[in-house]
Design a protein around this motif. Structure first.
Motif, PDB file in Angstrom:
ATOM      1  N   ASN A 102       0.852  -1.186   0.000  1.00 53.56           N
ATOM      2  CA  ASN A 102       0.000   0.000   0.000  1.00 53.56           C
ATOM      3  C   ASN A 102       0.889   1.238   0.000  1.00 53.56           C
ATOM      4  O   ASN A 102       2.082   1.155   0.295  1.00 53.56           O
ATOM      5  CB  ASN A 102      -0.869   0.016   1.265  1.00 53.56           C
ATOM      6  N   MET A 305     -20.432   2.983   7.388  1.00 53.75           N
ATOM      7  CA  MET A 305     -21.304   2.176   6.534  1.00 53.75           C
ATOM      8  C   MET A 305     -22.669   1.977   7.193  1.00 53.75           C
ATOM      9  O   MET A 305     -23.710   2.143   6.572  1.00 53.75           O
ATOM     10  CB  MET A 305     -20.614   0.837   6.256  1.00 53.75           C
ATOM     11  N   PHE A 423     -14.809  -3.728  -0.354  1.00 53.30           N
ATOM     12  CA  PHE A 423     -13.773  -4.179   0.579  1.00 53.30           C
ATOM     13  C   PHE A 423     -12.409  -4.282  -0.092  1.00 53.30           C
ATOM     14  O   PHE A 423     -11.511  -4.958   0.412  1.00 53.30           O
ATOM     15  CB  PHE A 423     -14.148  -5.537   1.166  1.00 53.30           C
ATOM     16  N   MET A 425      -9.633  -5.384  -3.042  1.00 50.77           N
ATOM     17  CA  MET A 425      -9.448  -6.423  -4.053  1.00 50.77           C
ATOM     18  C   MET A 425      -8.150  -7.183  -3.814  1.00 50.77           C
ATOM     19  O   MET A 425      -7.125  -6.588  -3.454  1.00 50.77           O
ATOM     20  CB  MET A 425      -9.399  -5.693  -5.413  1.00 50.77           C
ATOM     21  N   CYS A 430     -10.004  -6.323   2.468  1.00 55.74           N
ATOM     22  CA  CYS A 430     -10.304  -6.044   3.877  1.00 55.74           C
ATOM     23  C   CYS A 430     -10.315  -7.312   4.725  1.00 55.74           C
ATOM     24  O   CYS A 430     -10.942  -8.302   4.364  1.00 55.74           O
ATOM     25  CB  CYS A 430     -11.653  -5.358   3.962  1.00 55.74           C
TER      26      CYS A 430
HETATM   27  C1  HEM Z   1     -18.105  -2.015   6.548  1.00 57.83           C
HETATM   28  C2  HEM Z   1     -16.948  -2.122   7.108  1.00 57.83           C
HETATM   29  C3  HEM Z   1     -15.637  -2.090   6.386  1.00 57.83           C
HETATM   30  C4  HEM Z   1     -15.327  -1.641   5.122  1.00 57.83           C
HETATM   31  C5  HEM Z   1     -16.270  -1.040   4.075  1.00 57.83           C
HETATM   32  C6  HEM Z   1     -13.899  -1.846   4.936  1.00 57.83           C
HETATM   33  C7  HEM Z   1     -13.209  -1.520   3.786  1.00 57.83           C
HETATM   34  C8  HEM Z   1     -11.860  -1.749   3.596  1.00 57.83           C
HETATM   35  C9  HEM Z   1     -11.132  -1.429   2.390  1.00 57.83           C
HETATM   36  C10 HEM Z   1     -11.722  -0.766   1.141  1.00 57.83           C
HETATM   37  C11 HEM Z   1      -9.844  -1.806   2.578  1.00 57.83           C
HETATM   38  C12 HEM Z   1      -8.689  -1.665   1.574  1.00 57.83           C
HETATM   39  C13 HEM Z   1      -8.570  -3.006   0.848  1.00 57.83           C
HETATM   40  C14 HEM Z   1      -7.588  -3.024  -0.285  1.00 57.83           C
HETATM   41  O1  HEM Z   1      -6.616  -2.259  -0.255  1.00 57.83           O
HETATM   42  O2  HEM Z   1      -7.763  -3.828  -1.226  1.00 57.83           O
HETATM   43  C15 HEM Z   1      -9.753  -2.382   3.903  1.00 57.83           C
HETATM   44  C16 HEM Z   1      -8.594  -2.901   4.435  1.00 57.83           C
HETATM   45  C17 HEM Z   1      -8.517  -3.425   5.700  1.00 57.83           C
HETATM   46  N1  HEM Z   1      -9.559  -3.595   6.597  1.00 57.83           N
HETATM   47 FE1  HEM Z   1     -11.479  -3.081   6.326  1.00 57.83          FE
HETATM   48  N2  HEM Z   1     -13.383  -2.398   6.078  1.00 57.83           N
HETATM   49  C18 HEM Z   1     -14.400  -2.580   6.983  1.00 57.83           C
HETATM   50  C19 HEM Z   1     -14.324  -3.122   8.250  1.00 57.83           C
HETATM   51  C20 HEM Z   1     -13.191  -3.649   8.797  1.00 57.83           C
HETATM   52  C21 HEM Z   1     -13.122  -4.257  10.115  1.00 57.83           C
HETATM   53  C22 HEM Z   1     -14.281  -4.420  11.078  1.00 57.83           C
HETATM   54  C23 HEM Z   1     -11.840  -4.623  10.303  1.00 57.83           C
HETATM   55  C24 HEM Z   1     -11.313  -5.281  11.535  1.00 57.83           C
HETATM   56  C25 HEM Z   1     -10.498  -6.237  11.574  1.00 57.83           C
HETATM   57  C26 HEM Z   1     -11.094  -4.269   9.098  1.00 57.83           C
HETATM   58  C27 HEM Z   1      -9.754  -4.497   8.895  1.00 57.83           C
HETATM   59  C28 HEM Z   1      -9.059  -4.163   7.736  1.00 57.83           C
HETATM   60  C29 HEM Z   1      -7.620  -4.370   7.577  1.00 57.83           C
HETATM   61  C30 HEM Z   1      -6.673  -4.956   8.626  1.00 57.83           C
HETATM   62  C31 HEM Z   1      -7.290  -3.913   6.299  1.00 57.83           C
HETATM   63  C32 HEM Z   1      -5.894  -3.908   5.647  1.00 57.83           C
HETATM   64  C33 HEM Z   1      -5.707  -5.229   4.918  1.00 57.83           C
HETATM   65  C34 HEM Z   1      -4.334  -5.382   4.300  1.00 57.83           C
HETATM   66  O3  HEM Z   1      -3.741  -4.385   3.857  1.00 57.83           O
HETATM   67  O4  HEM Z   1      -3.867  -6.530   4.250  1.00 57.83           O
HETATM   68  N3  HEM Z   1     -11.951  -3.677   8.212  1.00 57.83           N
HETATM   69  N4  HEM Z   1     -10.987  -2.336   4.506  1.00 57.83           N
END
Ligand code: HEM
Length: 449
Positions: A102, A305, A423, A425, A430
């Protein structure tokens, strides 16, 4: 006098050359691009806060409607905005080994909590953190936490009953709900935000997400010149907030170890690992940092959301009625039958289409590669950023007819189109995707409907 004029002239020319030296990046490669303006590149509207990120990328997206991708400049740096789904899949999945990072990063010395978020880490460190969290968020482990989530739902039902017909600030309510779920499932703390909205824990959570001008500047600096944050020891999170959370987790750990208290939560999983080994696997700071990932990555995303779902249901009550009918048909929602609530799921998907939390998703090219789409070739060098313009794709009428209309039927008992990225890709999608966000939010909506 002349000395000063010549020196100033040399400085200006040097700055001009430094800023513009790469502005022919796309031209040299024969890739359609948008002409940059001095210093701002193509993101002037974003920097001057005239448009939000999604709108800026939508402008890029529509500039060349027949092209698979368009070259732009994020200030001085070239960025390829991907339009074509096969090109998106190539960069984000197939060629992940060339796009595994990232844009953002946190320095463990300045931001001990943030530096443990997978979102903010790169390379091997990201891989290790991702594996750690995937393991700790397995379906079985989340199922064990489900009763804790239900307790918070009951608190919220009580709060709603007490409010009667009075207006409620829904973003605040969704934030209270998320605070209580995360603090209960992760640290084993009953933060009680509905009954005591001014408690210290809730106040610190709010401070964690305060979006000041200073925060925006630091965020921008971090993505453009990460070295500046490192050199000047600038942190994203207020230092007192980081210290507070590290102390809270440390105190909990000490208390549980001393009093032999066990609880079915995330902290316990790490304490158990420590107990199995002669040398502790996790320090108190490690545990605080891992736990904070749920707040840092999950709080604002989930509560935003949820608030949008409630907003859309309030202005389209007919869909709320349909969810009620579904609840009457399917009965009480629980962990096992959560997937049966198809209309509710469609409402959530349609909300995330209209209001995606990640307005654009980016990756850094980590080694030189040439992507192709049809006859077009995209030779990219290390450091160039590729982007999915999520907001624009979700509103493209060729993919989603009448894109501004709230119509959950687009998703009802249907697979979403491939251009649906709420979420993200690929392997960095996510982490909270299914197990946390959707499942506990579903229960939340049922309580509200
Ligand atoms: C409706 C709720 C949520 C939405 C819309 C959302 C959306 C996203 C998006 C768009 C990304 C970037 C993904 C990418 O770069 O391809 C992301 C990454 C991430 N999300 Fe969420 N998220 C949500 C809830 C959560 C929750 C509850 C957690 C708790 C564990 C979480 C943990 C993470 C983590 C750790 C990443 C980084 C993943 C990585 O870089 O390996 N998210 N999320």
């Amino acid at each position: 006098m002349w000395d000063i004029i010549i020196t100033l002239l040399c400085i200006f020319i040097s700055i001009y050359l430094w800023v513009t030296w790469n502005y022919d990046y796309w031209k040299k490669r024969g890739i359609p691009y948008i002409e940059p303006t001095f210093f701002f590149g193509n993101i002037k509207d974003l920097i001057l806060m005239r448009k939000h990120l999604g709108e800026v990328y939508a402008d890029f997206y529509w500039k060349y409607p027949d092209e698979p991708a368009v070259g732009v400049f994020k200030m001085l740096w070239p960025q390829l905005v991907l339009r074509d789904i096969d090109l998106i899949k190539a960069a984000f999945i197939k060629e992940f080994s060339s796009f595994h990072d990232n844009e953002f990063q946190a320095d463990p010395g300045n931001d001990p909590l943030l530096a443990y978020s997978p979102f903010m880490t790169k390379g091997e460190r990201w891989k290790a953190l991702r594996t750690f969290h995937s393991h700790n968020q397995s379906s079985g482990k989340i199922k064990g936490m489900f009763p804790l989530m239900l307790e918070v739902c009951q608190d919220m039902s009580q709060f709603l009953k007490e409010k009667g017909g009075q207006p409620i600030e829904t973003k605040e309510m969704c934030g209270q709900y998320t605070t209580d779920v995360v603090s209960s499932c992760i640290f084993g703390l009953k933060s009680n935000s509905f009954q005591d909205p001014d408690n210290e824990f809730r106040k610190k959570v709010l401070k964690l997400f305060e979006r000041t001008w200073m925060f925006n500047i630091i965020f921008m600096l971090n993505s453009l010149f990460p070295i500046i944050n490192k050199i000047f020891r600038i942190s994203f999170l207020p230092k007192d907030v980081s210290k507070f959370f590290i102390k809270v987790v440390s105190d909990f750990c000490d208390y549980r170890i001393k009093n032999k208290v066990r609880r079915n939560d995330f902290l316990q999983q790490m304490l158990d690992e420590n107990e199995k080994s002669d040398v502790p696997v996790y320090s108190h700071q490690d545990m605080a940092s891992h736990s904070m990932t749920f707040f840092l990555d999950g709080y604002e995303t989930s509560s935003t959301m949820m608030a949008y779902v409630l907003y859309l249901l309030s202005i389209h009550p007919e869909h709320q009625e349909r969810i009620r009918d579904e609840i009457n048909e399917e009965g009480v929602i629980d962990y096992e039958n959560v997937h049966k609530f198809k209309y509710l799921e469609a409402v959530i998907n349609e909300t995330m289409r209209l209001y995606p939390v990640g307005l654009a998703i980016t990756r850094v090219c980590t080694k030189d590669i040439t992507l192709s789409a049809g006859d077009r070739k995209y030779p990219l060098t290390k450091g160039v950023i590729v982007a999915i313009p999520t907001f624009a794709l979700h509103k493209d009428p060729a993919i989603y007819p009448d894109p501004e209309v709230f119509d959950p039927n687009r998703f009802y008992e249907k697979q979403p189109p491939p251009q649906f990225f709420p979420f993200g890709m690929g392997p960095r999608t996510c982490l909270g995707k299914l197990i946390i966000s959707v499942k506990y939010s579903k229960y939340f909506y049922v309580q509200c409907c």
